[in-house]
Design a protein around this motif. Sequence first.
Motif, short mmCIF file in Angstrom:
data_model
loop_
_atom_site.label_atom_id
_atom_site.label_comp_id
_atom_site.label_asym_id
_atom_site.label_seq_id
_atom_site.Cartn_x
_atom_site.Cartn_y
_atom_site.Cartn_z
N MET A 104 -6.51 0.58 -12.54
CA MET A 104 -6.93 0.79 -11.15
C MET A 104 -6.25 2.03 -10.57
O MET A 104 -6.89 2.82 -9.86
CB MET A 104 -6.58 -0.44 -10.28
N TYR A 105 -4.98 2.19 -10.87
CA TYR A 105 -4.23 3.35 -10.37
C TYR A 105 -4.88 4.64 -10.88
O TYR A 105 -5.07 5.60 -10.12
CB TYR A 105 -2.77 3.26 -10.84
N ARG A 106 -5.22 4.65 -12.14
CA ARG A 106 -5.88 5.82 -12.72
C ARG A 106 -7.25 6.07 -12.06
O ARG A 106 -7.60 7.20 -11.71
CB ARG A 106 -6.05 5.62 -14.23
N ASP A 107 -8.01 5.00 -11.88
CA ASP A 107 -9.38 5.13 -11.36
C ASP A 107 -9.42 5.50 -9.88
O ASP A 107 -10.35 6.18 -9.43
CB ASP A 107 -10.15 3.83 -11.59
N TYR A 108 -8.43 5.06 -9.12
CA TYR A 108 -8.45 5.31 -7.67
C TYR A 108 -7.54 6.45 -7.23
O TYR A 108 -7.82 7.15 -6.27
CB TYR A 108 -8.02 4.04 -6.90
N VAL A 109 -6.40 6.62 -7.92
CA VAL A 109 -5.35 7.52 -7.41
C VAL A 109 -5.17 8.78 -8.25
O VAL A 109 -5.15 9.89 -7.71
CB VAL A 109 -3.99 6.77 -7.29
N ASP A 110 -5.00 8.61 -9.55
CA ASP A 110 -4.67 9.75 -10.40
C ASP A 110 -5.46 9.69 -11.71
O ASP A 110 -5.05 8.98 -12.64
CB ASP A 110 -3.16 9.76 -10.68
N SER A 153 0.82 -1.22 0.00
CA SER A 153 0.00 0.00 0.00
C SER A 153 0.85 1.26 0.00
O SER A 153 0.33 2.36 -0.19
CB SER A 153 -0.93 0.00 1.21
N ASP A 154 2.17 1.11 0.20
CA ASP A 154 3.07 2.26 0.18
C ASP A 154 3.48 2.55 -1.26
O ASP A 154 4.46 2.02 -1.77
CB ASP A 154 4.31 1.97 1.05
N THR A 199 4.69 1.13 -8.05
CA THR A 199 5.50 2.35 -8.15
C THR A 199 6.45 2.25 -9.34
O THR A 199 6.62 3.21 -10.10
CB THR A 199 6.31 2.56 -6.86
N LYS A 200 7.05 1.08 -9.52
CA LYS A 200 7.96 0.87 -10.65
C LYS A 200 7.27 1.13 -11.98
O LYS A 200 7.75 1.90 -12.81
CB LYS A 200 8.51 -0.56 -10.62
#
Length: 302
Positions: A236-242, A173-174, A183-184
């Motif tokens: 998922m990263y786009r939909d939840y974070v950015d 989660s970090d 992150t990579k």
Amino acid sequence: MGFPANGASAAQPLNFLIYGRTGWIGGLLGSLCRAQGISFHYGSGRLENRASLETDIALLKPSHVFNAAGVTGRPNVDWCESHKVETIRTNVVGTLTLADVCRDHGLILINYATGCIFEYDSDHPLGSGIGFKETDSPNFTGSFYSKTKAMVEDLLKNYDNVCTLRVRMPISSDLSNPRNFITKITRYEKVVDIPNSMTILDELLPISIEMGKRNLTGIWNFTNPGVVSHNEILEMYRDYVDPNFTWNNFTLEEQAKVIVAPRSNNELDAAKLKKEFPELLSIKDSLIKYVFEPNQKVKAQV
């Protein structure tokens, strides 16, 4: 040696000896032990130095030993291609020495290994849902890192005190940690898009502590059930974070031009782990629960 049978409960008070203090998994293990009130110490010995390991065990008198030390290479496994002796020293000599010392002292060793020792083949085709089992022999030696890890896994089968955990593409989660697979890939200029088995550390590291408590040994595919692709994670990263995040794909052939060593892509069969821990979530459910919901910045659409 009188090793406890698989699944037996630890009779003595828990006191963990952890190697890999400065590593990602080693640091998280310490935090989990603190949160659970488990007594633990980090080993100060070098894995390849038998006498220093003997000193740690004599001084700290552990109930279990956890090995999260190892060479993965910085910034990635390509480093191992030009540092082969250093890679052997830690990943082969060091790991075997620790397993041997632990066996001499009647101690279970929980060893965080890798599942990046397989690649899709005709018996386990991409998209088939047929994963490699714990009993399958490694078929990927494209990188020197994976080659050393496969050698060690084969040798460790002979140590009945070792619990080998096949970790793959670890995620936590970090999202600021550079070792985090998410992150990579969010920082890469281009990414491939291949379904893979992966390990959600927030869910699986507490399970590894429980495996120690149960004195489980042998080889375990240490991944969440199922597979997820690079693009699915980035969506998922786009939909939840950015919501403004974008990325570009390229093929394996194009990727090969910018890396030194080939990379492993595979699905591991997690049925054995799921049977022992029925609460284990599928990879996509685990990603949402443990990674993306805690990091959610985009308002959920009604």
